[in-house]
Scaffold this active site. Structure first.
Site, PDB file in Angstrom:
ATOM      1  CG  HIS B  69      -1.888  -1.061   1.310  1.00  0.00           C
ATOM      2  ND1 HIS B  69      -3.193  -0.888   0.939  1.00  0.00           N
ATOM      3  CD2 HIS B  69      -1.784  -2.350   1.703  1.00  0.00           C
ATOM      4  CE1 HIS B  69      -3.860  -2.034   1.107  1.00  0.00           C
ATOM      5  NE2 HIS B  69      -3.021  -2.926   1.568  1.00  0.00           N
ATOM      6  CG  LEU B  70       3.882   3.981  -2.298  1.00  0.00           C
ATOM      7  CD1 LEU B  70       4.750   3.753  -3.519  1.00  0.00           C
ATOM      8  CD2 LEU B  70       3.598   5.448  -2.101  1.00  0.00           C
ATOM      9  CG  HIS B 186      -9.428  -8.684   0.878  1.00  0.00           C
ATOM     10  ND1 HIS B 186      -8.366  -8.705   1.749  1.00  0.00           N
ATOM     11  CD2 HIS B 186     -10.527  -8.511   1.641  1.00  0.00           C
ATOM     12  CE1 HIS B 186      -8.817  -8.538   2.986  1.00  0.00           C
ATOM     13  NE2 HIS B 186     -10.118  -8.414   2.953  1.00  0.00           N
ATOM     14  CG  HIS B 239      -3.833 -10.683   2.351  1.00  0.00           C
ATOM     15  ND1 HIS B 239      -3.625  -9.338   2.410  1.00  0.00           N
ATOM     16  CD2 HIS B 239      -5.126 -10.846   1.996  1.00  0.00           C
ATOM     17  CE1 HIS B 239      -4.735  -8.721   2.111  1.00  0.00           C
ATOM     18  NE2 HIS B 239      -5.653  -9.608   1.856  1.00  0.00           N
ATOM     19  CG  ASP B 312      -0.962  -7.141   3.064  1.00  0.00           C
ATOM     20  OD1 ASP B 312      -1.260  -6.247   2.254  1.00  0.00           O
ATOM     21  OD2 ASP B 312      -1.797  -7.880   3.603  1.00  0.00           O
ATOM     22  N   GLY B 331      -3.290  -2.431   9.441  1.00  0.00           N
ATOM     23  CA  GLY B 331      -2.063  -2.366   8.644  1.00  0.00           C
ATOM     24  C   GLY B 331      -0.793  -2.472   9.462  1.00  0.00           C
TER      25      GLY B 331
END
Lengths: 347, 432
Positions: B69-70, B186, B239, B312, B331
């Site tokens: 996640h950027l 997901h 994941h 992740d 997160g």
């Protein structure tokens, strides 16, 4: 001055076992703040400490029954009741407890709108802390919120109910009520009935009652029981008659009417039929079984209205009286940890 | 040209794609690999070659982190291209693929182009992007798969949202297979997981937090596998965390379905017990599971059911984590802890280094049809030199990431990237 001997013994207790009843501050606060005593939950609180608290509470029952109910143990102390969730009875009980001990008591309702303005729990905690209160009693709708707040303030914190987690003073007042009626908690069979899933009262009671040697049964439909609850050392029943058979104590929990919308139970009518307490079901409990309820009651949903008012069976009003005494004892106890840090003697 | 020749000598070469695990040399010319192998330069490198002594450390293809996640654009206070790149470089990651849950979402060409421009400007590690499956990640209308893919989207996912609507998912898979594109799901049945804060079980019950039953994962997966069978699309489960889901994927692979999956280090390192005390740094989606599930993840890695390990990486600032557990964002930052936590499986679970490195390099590379992830002549000189035995302690405050949300603070680990090389440039080096 209440029972001097208990007083000294508690101070010693507070020294010896910070990490437990005190639930002292984890993490990095150790160096920043003087150690304070909090009462955040009943999980892990040892038997001796519960007994000491109950003994201390006894002395405050007498004080509350006198014409002059006021003492000055907490004189000069400031208690703030911080309620992020609406409550009348618990807040009033803490308020009276504080006032009867001579503290200055402020009630603060943090409305949803203040939270919407963007103030976080920690901001609120820091703001309150800057006003130098000695004790905060905190209620919050999120589990764990009271512990989080306690980590950020320099005063003592008493959990007045956090989400579905714990409500320790409720468990203590229930224990005090039972002990006065039944002499001891040891060996009693206590059936806790109703919405266990959402209940902080149930969790605190399970921990306390197990520690005190009572046998705990839970009675609820499967939709209102949390997963793996039997790991907490309880016997689970789905049939109410089986669950309360030969029980000494029947604790009814409030079923919030919102639960109907969440598909937990189909209707109040059906709930009352299978899980509500009425005379018919009560007949299988011990003849001297006591009925308890943390309030506020939903008459005709979890408890038959007439039964709730039966002074021979129901101790619901006694619970409210014990609530004030227990909260006086809690306030007394936690402020002793502050006294030591101030370098002054509250006595 | 010759002054750009550089030889990395005395390295334990690990190239999972070719199965190479031997001491040897890698020769690069500028930004490309010229040759590799144990027998390169038997008489020592010629004088026009710059020599770097790897001191016996491992030299592998640079890590490809296929799940990052950027949050730029939209969440620059949590992480920027610069800070994410610095974190990646420090962790031995040379390519990262960012998820489309930015604000605005990566659901149109202009956002893809923004990502590409920022990646060029930052120019530390390689940054690629997923395209969103549905517009605004709302689970209803498809994005322009073909155009986005031409613009550079490596695969398609709605990040941490499952495509819940079965008919939409059928069309997604069917349309994606038209272009032979990979769909990354997901796998969590969102209606069953609604309001859930952590895995259902004793810890959730004690903490009074609403639970998500572990079966929410396998339920979504089983539905999807039926649709994969129906459409023939390439499907990747992101994941995976539960024994039941891993079993189902194992079975699907045995039946020959085009199915792959990944997991993240926290799922084979931690369990829901770590959440005790309402530690919001352990709040992740999907949630940390039971010990049995953790062991099943390790087993899935051992037997090859789990293809890829991705960090992740999901940065969250203090304002998103210093909250009651229910309000905290999920997160964990993972770019800098991916390698050491993965290497722990070598020592503690006996999985070979080559097998572990495969999950971090050639496996994600080939899944996403990238040229990176291998040590072979003509390919980009993206490499990591790491010391698998280097002992160090993870310090949250030392992380290069702008956010410090790691539950591994103060954890002693072994294994560290000593030098990270992207296109022949040393973007991180502890080799002096």
């Amino acid at each position: 001055m209440p029972n001097r001997r208990a007083y000294r013994c508690l101070a010693a207790l507070a020294d010896a076992s910070y990490k437990q009843i005190l639930m002292a501050n984890p993490l990095n606060d150790a160096g920043l703040h003087p150690p304070r005593m909090h009462i955040l939950g009943m999980e892990g609180i040892p038997r001796e400490e519960i007994v000491t608290l109950l003994d201390l509470s006894e002395s405050y029952i007498e004080q509350s029954r006198q014409h002059d109910k006021k003492s000055s143990i907490l004189r000069g102390r400031t208690l703030i009741n911080v309620f992020f969730e609406n409550s009348t009875r618990t807040r009033t009980s803490f308020e009276l407890a504080g006032k009867r001990l001579g503290a200055d008591v402020i009630n603060m309702s943090v409305s949803a709108s203040a939270i919407k303005k963007g103030e976080t729990l920690i901001d609120t905690a820091m703001t309150l802390n800057a006003m130098h209160p000695d004790v905060l009693t905190v209620r919050h709708s999120d589990s764990g919120a009271v512990q989080l707040l306690s980590e950020k303030v320099t005063c003592s914190v008493i959990n007045a109910g956090d989400g579905s987690h714990e409500h320790p003073t409720q468990a203590l007042l229930d224990a005090l009520t039972i002990r006065r009626r039944k002499k001891s908690l040891e060996g009693l069979t206590v059936a806790i009935c109703g919405d266990i899933l959402h209940s902080r009262v149930a969790r605190s009671n399970i921990y306390l009652l197990n520690t005190m040697g009572a046998h705990v049964r839970l009675v609820a439909p499967k939709t209102l029981l949390p997963a793996a609850i039997e790991q907490l050392g309880v016997e689970v029943h789905h049939n109410m008659r089986d669950g309360i058979r030969d029980a000494d104590i029947i604790m009814m929990l409030r079923l919030q009417t919102e639960r109907m919308q969440g598909s937990y139970v189909p209707s109040t009518r059906e709930y009352f039929r299978f899980f509500g307490l009425d005379r018919d079901k009560l007949a299988v409990a011990k003849p001297d079984a006591l009925i308890m309820h943390p309030g506020p009651m939903n008459r005709g949903i979890e408890i038959d209205s007439e039964l709730a008012d039966d002074i021979h069976r129901s101790v619901i009003h006694e619970q409210v009286e014990m609530g004030v005494a227990v909260r006086m004892a809690c306030l007394d106890l936690v402020t002793r940890s502050l006294s030591r840090n101030d370098g002054e003697d509250a006595a | 040209m010759t002054e750009q020749l550089r030889a990395y000598v005395n390295a334990r070469l690990l190239d999972p794609a070719s199965g190479l695990d031997q001491t040897g040399t890698v020769l690069i010319d500028g930004n490309k690999i010229v040759d590799t192998g144990p027998h390169l330069f038997p008489n020592g490198p010629p004088p026009n070659v710059q020599v770097i002594d790897c001191k016996g450390y491992c030299l592998a293809p640079g890590l490809i982190d296929m799940r990052v996640h950027l949050p730029e654009p939209g969440g620059e206070q949590k992480e920027s291209f610069e800070t994410a790149s610095a974190a990646a470089a420090a962790g031995g990651v040379t390519s990262l693929i960012c998820l489309p849950d930015t604000d605005p979402a990566i659901d149109n060409v202009s956002v893809i182009e923004f990502i590409a421009r920022r990646a060029r400007e930052t120019n530390i590690v390689k940054i690629y992007a997923y395209g969103a499956i549905t517009r605004g990640l709302e689970g209803t209308e498809l994005t322009e798969f073909g155009i986005l893919s031409e613009a550079g989207a490596l695969a398609f996912t709605d990040a941490t949202r499952a495509i819940a609507d079965t008919l939409v998912m059928r069309r997604v898979l069917s349309y994606a297979s038209t272009f032979d594109l990979l769909i990354v799901q997901h796998p969590e049945e969102p209606r069953l997981a609604r309001n859930g804060q952590m895995t259902e079980g004793e810890m959730a019950t004690r903490l009074g937090l609403a639970g998500i039953p572990a079966v929410a994962e396998v339920m979504m997966l089983e539905r999807d596998l039926r649709l994969v069978e129906l459409t023939g699309a390439r499907y990747h489960a992101a994941h995976v965390t539960t024994a039941a889901a891993i079993d189902v994927i194992r079975g699907a692979k045995a039946r020959g379905l085009p199915v792959t999956c990944d997991t993240a280090p926290h799922y084979f390192t931690l369990t829901d017990a770590a959440t005790d005390g309402y530690r919001t740094f352990t709040k992740v989606s999907p949630p940390l599971r039971s010990e049995e599930d953790r062991l099943a993840v390790i087993e899935g890695l051992r037997d090859g059911t789990i293809d890829v390990i991705a960090s992740d990486h999901r940065p969250q600032d203090q304002d998103s984590k210093r909250l009651p557990f229910v309000q905290a964002e999920p997160g964990i930052v993972g770019l800098e802890t991916l390698l050491p936590l993965t290497l722990a499986l070598h020592r503690e679970a006996g999985i070979s280094l080559l097998d572990l490195i495969r999950r971090l390099t050639s496996a994600p590379g080939s899944l996403l049809r990238m040229k990176e992830g291998r040590l072979a002549p003509g390919l980009p000189a993206d490499m990591v030199i790491f010391d698998p035995d280097h002992e160090w302690t993870i310090e949250a405050t030392e992380l290069k990431s702008r956010s410090k949300n790691t539950p591994f603070d103060q954890m002693p680990v072994q294994g560290k990237a000593m030098c990270t090389i992207v296109g022949g440039r040393h973007v991180h080096s502890l080799m002096g």
